[in-house]
Design an enzyme around this catalytic site. Structure first.
Site, mmCIF file in Angstrom:
data_model
loop_
_atom_site.group_PDB
_atom_site.id
_atom_site.type_symbol
_atom_site.label_atom_id
_atom_site.label_comp_id
_atom_site.label_asym_id
_atom_site.label_seq_id
_atom_site.Cartn_x
_atom_site.Cartn_y
_atom_site.Cartn_z
ATOM 1 N N CYS A 113 0.850 -1.186 0.000
ATOM 2 C CA CYS A 113 0.000 0.000 0.000
ATOM 3 C C CYS A 113 0.884 1.233 0.000
ATOM 4 O O CYS A 113 1.967 1.215 0.581
ATOM 5 C CB CYS A 113 -0.871 0.036 1.254
ATOM 6 S SG CYS A 113 -2.188 -1.154 1.235
ATOM 7 N N GLU A 156 2.017 -3.730 -5.808
ATOM 8 C CA GLU A 156 0.925 -4.699 -5.824
ATOM 9 C C GLU A 156 -0.312 -4.059 -6.457
ATOM 10 O O GLU A 156 -0.586 -2.888 -6.262
ATOM 11 C CB GLU A 156 0.611 -5.137 -4.379
ATOM 12 C CG GLU A 156 -0.380 -6.262 -4.321
ATOM 13 C CD GLU A 156 -0.650 -6.747 -2.892
ATOM 14 O OE1 GLU A 156 0.306 -6.827 -2.094
ATOM 15 O OE2 GLU A 156 -1.813 -7.031 -2.593
#
Ligand SMILES: [Zn+2]
Length: 476
Positions: free
Chosen positions: A319, A353
């Site tokens: 994140c 990601e």
């Protein structure tokens, strides 16, 4: 015309809002919730095709009752799993129908890793593709815990993790987590207006302001509680090791296992501004890199990214977030640049990601473009021929994963096929645009200021308690 009383959850109707140009418009919206405050009805609306961060409570006079669409009969049943219909998420309206060109899974017809690409400038303009966010969103599950248990969240069962990914399935996608639940957060000298749901304890969601200690990120319900906390809390910087400092900018590396309470509090704060990934309370497999800005009062959090200690899929960021007061000032790109500097030290290539948020994607696109163009424009020709470089070489120099290099070259529309060769063509527009952008990019990572030794996490016993102090740069 329908009556206000008939407006229920699941209805669709135009709702008045002010756009960025300060003009009134009437986009179609879905009613997610209705509440009654001393006889006055308020409606929580999601504007279809707009980012969820614009969702808000509105009064009845902003609803166009003439054009109301009532929920279909069969649509009424699954109230717990969210109302069917809107699956929002385009970032801004003006880019919502453009093509998404990012997915590394996209089959790539053009150059392969062995392709030699030549570079030469060309007159004329190159057309740019615009990337939009994939229309996906992720939800987090709700956690109820009281204020005093912040330091011991270990016992709370976490949802099963999926191969170290922060991305969840949709099983917790309910109406509660579709609505932002915290009105306002006070963090140091900033007041933040959350964009999305975050699983803070439910009893704190009714407060007008949630107070956070800006250094340990502990949350309390009142200013008085915060003042009491501050007399006890002696942190003036994030926990963990300061692994970078240049000027007033520092980075701290925090181990999600060693500093669990801080890491969990950071995830809760971050969730207020990230909607597409779920936090889990199992922070052990992650490292958190927190960027701070220093002044005489301490090291103030600006943003952070998390990273799996071991990633089987070459993820170098899980994140990533710049806190709203610091957005649009180059800090996001600084976080991204730092993540690639870590990958360079590790001798690996990396990729964030997926899915990326709309803002995350814009920052990455811009970072990748600038980094790759910087290399292409500095290529020197030795023999008067066109300079040559392989995709692999670009990837090795920058630590940007090969797929992202290729997708960036495609996004910039630089690849041409000419006489049996792939050629990268840099138009004047591209060159000038790049030079202008680089003049504005003042904040840069200085690799000389990074003091970081990668650890081999695969060799560390996961259950063994060990004191790890590989590096500790003293503060001040
Ligand atoms: Zn504190």
């Amino acid at each position: 015309m329908a009556e206000v009383e008939e407006v229920t959850e699941g209805c669709h109707l135009p709702v008045l809002r002010r756009n960025q140009e300060n003009e009134d418009e009437w986009p179609l919206a879905e009613i997610l919730s209705v509440k009654d405050i001393s006889g006055r009805k308020l409606f929580y609306v999601h504007y279809i095709d707009f980012n969820k961060r614009l969702d808000e409570w509105v009064t009845h006079d902003r609803l166009d009752l003439k054009k109301i669409q009532f929920p279909k009969k069969e649509a009424k049943t699954p109230t717990k799993n969210g109302l069917p219909g809107s699956r929002p998420s385009s970032p801004e309206r003006d880019v919502k129908r453009k093509v998404e060109v990012v997915s590394p899974a996209t089959p790539i017809p053009a150059p392969t890793e062995t392709t030699q690409a030549s570079v030469f400038p060309q007159n004329g303009s190159a057309r740019r593709a615009v990337a939009a966010q994939p229309g996906r969103k992720r939800k987090s599950n709700c956690l109820g815990t009281d204020e005093d248990s912040q330091d011991s969240l270990d016992g709370i069962p976490s949802a099963p993790r999926m191969t170290g990914s922060l991305v969840s399935d949709r099983s917790h996608d309910d109406i509660i987590t579709r609505m932002k639940n915290i009105e306002c957060i006070e963090l140091g000298r900033h007041r933040l207006k959350p964009w999305y749901f975050s699983p803070y304890p439910q009893e704190l969601t009714t407060l007008p302001i949630l107070y956070l200690c800006e250094f340990c990120l502990k949350y309390v319900k009142s200013l008085k509680c915060l003042q009491r906390h501050l007399t006890k809390c002696d942190l003036r910087h994030p926990p963990g090791n300061e692994i970078y400092r240049k000027g007033t900018i520092s980075f701290f590396e925090i181990d999600g296992r060693k500093n669990k309470s801080y890491s969990q509090n950071l995830c809760l704060l971050a969730k207020c501004f990230l909607d597409h990934k779920t936090l889990y309370y199992d922070t052990d497999p992650f490292l958190f890199y927190v960027m701070t800005e220093y002044d005489s009062k301490g090291f103030h959090i600006v943003g952070y990214f998390s990273k799996e200690k071991e990633s089987t899929e070459d993820y170098n960021v899980a994140c990533i977030l710049t806190l709203p007061p610091y957005q649009r000032r180059g800090y996001g790109k600084l976080l991204i640049e730092f993540s690639y500097e870590l990958s360079k030290v590790e001798g690996k290539t990396g990729t964030p990601e997926k899915p990326l948020s709309d803002l995350g994607l814009l920052s990455y696109r811009s970072y990748w473009s600038q980094t790759i163009l910087e290399i292409l424009m500095n290529l020197k020709s030795e023999t008067g021929e066109r300079p040559q470089i392989t995709i692999n070489e670009i990837s090795e120099i920058t630590s940007i994963k090969k797929e992202d290099v290729i997708s960036t070259l495609q996004y910039l529309n630089l690849i041409n096929y000419y006489k049996g060769q792939y050629i990268l063509t840099l138009s004047e527009d591209i060159v000038e645009g790049h030079e202008r952008a680089m003049l504005k990019r003042i904040l840069r990572i200085d690799s000389k200021c990074l003091h970081f030794t990668p650890k081999d996490w695969s060799k560390r016993g996961k259950c063994t308690v060990r004191v790890l102090r590989s590096l500790n740069v003293s503060l001040l």
